[in-house]
Write an enzyme that holds these catalytic residues in place. Structure first.
Site, PDB file in Angstrom:
ATOM      1  N   CYS A  42      35.734  49.251  39.935  1.00  0.00           N
ATOM      2  CA  CYS A  42      35.656  48.921  39.181  1.00  0.00           C
ATOM      3  C   CYS A  42      35.840  51.073  37.952  1.00  0.00           C
ATOM      4  O   CYS A  42      35.920  51.181  36.999  1.00  0.00           O
ATOM      5  CB  CYS A  42      34.455  48.062  38.405  1.00  0.00           C
ATOM      6  N   GLU A  44      44.558  49.972  34.986  1.00  0.00           N
ATOM      7  CA  GLU A  44      43.730  49.958  36.327  1.00  0.00           C
ATOM      8  C   GLU A  44      44.107  49.416  37.600  1.00  0.00           C
ATOM      9  O   GLU A  44      44.909  48.375  37.458  1.00  0.00           O
ATOM     10  CB  GLU A  44      42.557  49.102  35.588  1.00  0.00           C
TER      11      GLU A  44
END
Ligand code: NAD
Ligand code: MN
Length: 818
Positions: free
Chosen positions: A300, A397
């Protein structure tokens, strides 16, 4: 062949770790059931799901597919267990956590192999990073269980906690969730990710072996739509702790809105990796490898955006390409590989899709010349250059081994590029100039900043996001507050009895609160004559709004009449609307320099506000009497409390400090509480002045700039305070005040993308609407669910709870040594 030839042509041989002990363990337990009450229970559905090894696509084993009936059973078990566990002495809980840590260490090799098999990550990483950090987390939190009574006095556990974790660090995320929860006396129901349930099941066995009381830890495998959603909605659960994607985080925010469940969200990121021209480029190259090719880039906080100073970009990129060519992708159980398998075929396809998108968008793609193995889900290390900052691959992302590179010229440009994202999880800054690095670190909107290092984690140092990367911290002392509440919160009063017209006097606030206060009131007040009836001034003027340091007419051109409790009109205030709020938010943004000024200066201004208020205390008291019908003595005591409260926050301004963590590394971690940014604040109706100042003061003390909606029924104390702000040298735009209909205005602020947090003290329904609306930009919310607190009380009405709400902790990692 000469030695020289051998040296030149030398390559790695395989160094495989044996899978057999782990496979045998799987076979022995197959199929895996649910872990409820320390027992293995068959799922209500009778169904099982495959768990796959992504390195070869083969099924490893079957795990139970839980549904809402199993969630009910697990929550019931956890609730029953909480009765005792929540009251178990900290030392006893500490022993259990310690036992878990020891058992994890004893089984570390099996856990490392299982994790590599199930997730596809390399054994090198599971063995050296994941599993040691898991054990460390339990040790560290054993300590907090031991110290809870002395270090968190007045706090108690929440109850049953629902925890939902992703697949990228399966056991580590479990540890981050379970260790603090049970250390603080909560019981848990945890759902591992669909792709990676196996280490959680081994952990369940460890729980059994360690003799934890049944029901303290329950683990339910299964589908998100079955287990995840049922956990989120279960009324028996007091808190949801979630790690995963921002989209799911947003849906959980919406699903829990108004429920009163505490919520922490650790979401996605697109973290910058910033390289200045004086950085040591060979270290930088290794840093990049760890930033984006660690765990196949499925991290992450991966440093997925390489921002490099223009004058060294070519040199760095050529070094990087050489290094990429030498990286090894392959069998996760081979100790000599760098990059393992992508967790699933779906995830692999998503990476492929985004890489194709990057090519379409005109970026230049670089990959090594060699090919990846084809019998599993592999993807090569990938670099994009010639990337435009607004392109998809620069913003989205990717969650794979894909790096996008961009250049900057000046430090200011680097900061701007770094912050050009909706996320704010982490950043790394590379420079041999420590002054430059430490100047940049506070300017980056991210929860962790690594100076000349990257992807370092430790239980002592909180981890968590800014902006759409979520809220809440895991690790460190700050992480504990996610799992506790004040003891007094359990007995919160029912909603205030005020009605919007103010005609119904609030019995509670004028009697019980006052009595307790009067009992201890100063001599100063004793001599005061208390006029019970005062002469009401005629309706003189309409109080305007207060925006950017100026009084402003409301855009609507309408006013609202303010009544006393007897229904007499006593004044008028502007009826603020969306446009006024927009101006106010803009003014608050322009005043952001407030946060970077000295704490000494902010403290001085707060003292000055107290001083200027005290000069006019009688006038302010009369205004309270007029709006509430309370006695003058009572109103004077409210004003006195306000003055004291301003002193408290003036005091705290330069004393609410961060910490210096000492993780096991040569270096320090600076934990700095930073302002959140622009906070929207809807004030309570009780205590027109105290309710207002109790929220304004901590917010601005910590460097935030604010847009405040005063009490809807008694707004005049707030509008009277303009002159106090003006005469106290408070810079324009730090406090902006928009009067009007509280819930409508709150809704607008909660939806506003440039508002970073929203505090709301009103009704239960209004609280729910604020939480719902906040999901847009994932702003932090602090709402009262319609409960009143005792604002006169120094425990409920002021202190660190307010300061924590007004700040977010940034951890800056600074390794040292040559
Ligand atoms: P995901 O959001 O799809 O799933 C995470 C977990 O939530 C899984 O257990 C899943 O089953 C469950 N889930 C999915 N939908 C749900 C719903 N509607 N209700 C309840 N539970 C639901 O994410 P993922 O694909 O497993 O993980 C990748 C994402 O996680 C990435 O975006 C990554 O950035 C993020 N992540 C964040 C952190 C952090 O600490 N901030 C750490 C690891 C991963
Ligand atoms: Mn798997």
């Amino acid at each position: 062949m000469s030695v020289m030839d051998i040296f030149e042509t030398m390559d790695y041989g395989p160094a495989p770790e044996a899978a057999s002990p782990a496979l045998a363990w799987l076979k022995e337990h197959q199929p895996f059931n649910l872990f409820i009450n320390n027992q293995w229970v068959q799922p209500a559905s009778g169904q099982y799901l495959d768990s796959v090894n992504p390195a070869n696509g083969k099924v490893l084993t079957q795990v139970a597919s839980a549904n809402s009936a199993d969630v009910d059973a697990a929550v019931a078990a956890a609730s029953a267990a909480f009765e005792k566990w929540g009251k178990t002495p900290g030392h006893v809980r500490a022993r259990y956590l310690y036992a878990l840590a020891r058992q994890i260490q004893k089984h570390s090799r099996l856990l490392a192999v299982l994790e590599a098999l199930d997730n596809g990550k390399s054994i090198r990483e599971t063995r050296d990073i994941d599993i040691p950090l898991v054990a460390r987390h339990f040790y560290y939190h054993a300590g907090w269980a031991q110290l809870m009574a002395s270090e968190l006095p007045g706090y108690q556990p929440l109850g049953v906690v629902g925890q939902i974790i992703p697949w990228n660090f399966p056991l580590l995320m479990l540890a981050w969730k379970i260790a603090p929860a049970i250390a603080m006396g909560n019981t848990v129901v945890l759902k591992p990710a669909r792709y990676t349930p196996l280490t959680a099941l081994k952990f369940a066995e460890i729980v059994q072996e360690s003799g934890l009381p049944p029901g303290v830890i329950n683990i339910l495998t299964g589908e998100a739509s079955q287990v995840g959603e049922a956990l989120v909605r279960h009324p028996g659960i007091k808190k949801i702790a979630f790690t995963g994607s921002t989209d799911v985080g947003r849906s959980i925010r919406r699903a829990t809105a108004g429920s009163g469940k505490k919520l922490s969200l650790e979401l996605g990121g697109k973290s910058p990796f910033i390289v200045f021209d004086d950085a040591d480029l060979d270290s930088v190259v290794e840093g990049v490898v760890d930033a984006i090719w660690f765990n196949q880039g499925q991290v992450c906080c991966a440093g997925s955006r390489l921002l490099v100073q223009e004058n060294i970009a070519d040199r760095l990129l050529s070094k990087l390409l050489i290094r990429m060519e030498r990286l090894r992708v392959g069998d996760p159980l081979d100790k000599a590989i760098d990059i393992g398998a992508i967790v699933s075929s779906t995830q692999l396809q998503e990476i492929q899709r985004l890489v194709a998108r990057g090519v379409e968008e005109g970026a230049q793609v670089w990959q090594p010349s060699w090919a990846c193995p084809t019998d599993g889900y592999f993807f090569p290390p990938t670099l994009f250059t010639n990337v435009s900052p607004a392109s998809t691959i620069a913003q989205v992302e990717i969650f794979g081994p894909v790096l996008v590179a961009m250049t900057f010229r000046t430090p200011a440009e680097a900061v701007e590029l770094a912050n050009n994202t909706r996320y704010g999880l982490a950043a790394s800054v590379w420079s041999d100039n420590i002054n430059l690095a430490l100047d940049i670190a506070p300017k980056i909107k991210a929860g962790s900043v690594w100076v000349n290092c990257t992807n370092l984690f430790d239980a002592s140092s909180g981890f968590g996001g800014y902006r759409e990367s979520g809220f809440g911290r895991e690790g460190g002392k700050e992480g504990l507050y996610e799992y506790v509440r004040h003891a007094w919160e359990a007995q919160l009063a029912s909603p205030s009895g005020y009605t919007p017209t103010g005609r119904a006097a609030n019995g509670a606030s004028s009697s019980s609160f006052t009595d307790s206060l009067l009992a201890g009131i100063d001599d100063e007040l004793d001599g005061l004559s208390a006029p019970e009836t005062i002469e009401l001034p005629a309706i003189d003027r309409t109080s305007k709004l207060f925006i950017a340091g100026k009084q402003a007419r409301p855009d609507s051109g309408y006013s609202r009449t303010v009544y006393d409790p007897a229904g007499q009109a006593i004044g008028e205030v502007g009826d603020g609307n969306r446009k006024d709020l927009r101006n106010a938010v803009e003014a608050a943004h322009k005043a952001s320099g407030w946060a970077t000024g000295t704490t000494h200066n902010r403290a001085q201004i707060l003292y000055y506000m107290a001083e200027n208020l005290s000069v006019r205390e009688d006038e302010f008291a009369r205004r309270i009497v007029q709006q509430t019908g309370r006695s003058h003595v009572d109103a004077m005591s409210e004003v006195q409390t306000v003055i004291s409260r301003l002193f408290s926050y003036a005091a705290w301004t330069d004393k609410f400090e961060g910490g210096v963590h000492r993780p096991p590394l040569r270096g320090v971690v600076l934990a700095m509480p930073e302002a959140i940014g622009v906070i929207g604040i809807a004030c309570p109706d009780d205590y027109p002045l105290l309710g207002f100042i109790s929220l304004v003061a901590p917010a601005i003390a910590m460097g935030n700039t604010i847009v405040v909606i005063p009490s809807q029924i008694a707004p005049l104390s707030a509008t009277d305070s303009y002159q106090v702000f003006e005469t106290s040298d408070l810079p324009a735009g730090v406090v902006n005040i928009v009067t009007g209909e509280r819930d409508a205005l709150s809704q607008v602020l909660a939806e506003h993308d440039d508002v970073d947090a929203m505090w709301y003290f009103g009704t239960a329904e209004g609280s729910k609407r604020v939480e719902l609306a906040s999901a847009g930009n994932m702003k932090r919310t602090w709402v009262n669910y319609g409960h009143t607190r005792n604002w006169l009380d120094s425990v409920q009405g002021e202190g660190q709870e307010f300061l924590r709400a007004a700040t977010q902790v940034k951890n800056i990692w600074v390794p040292y040594g040559e």
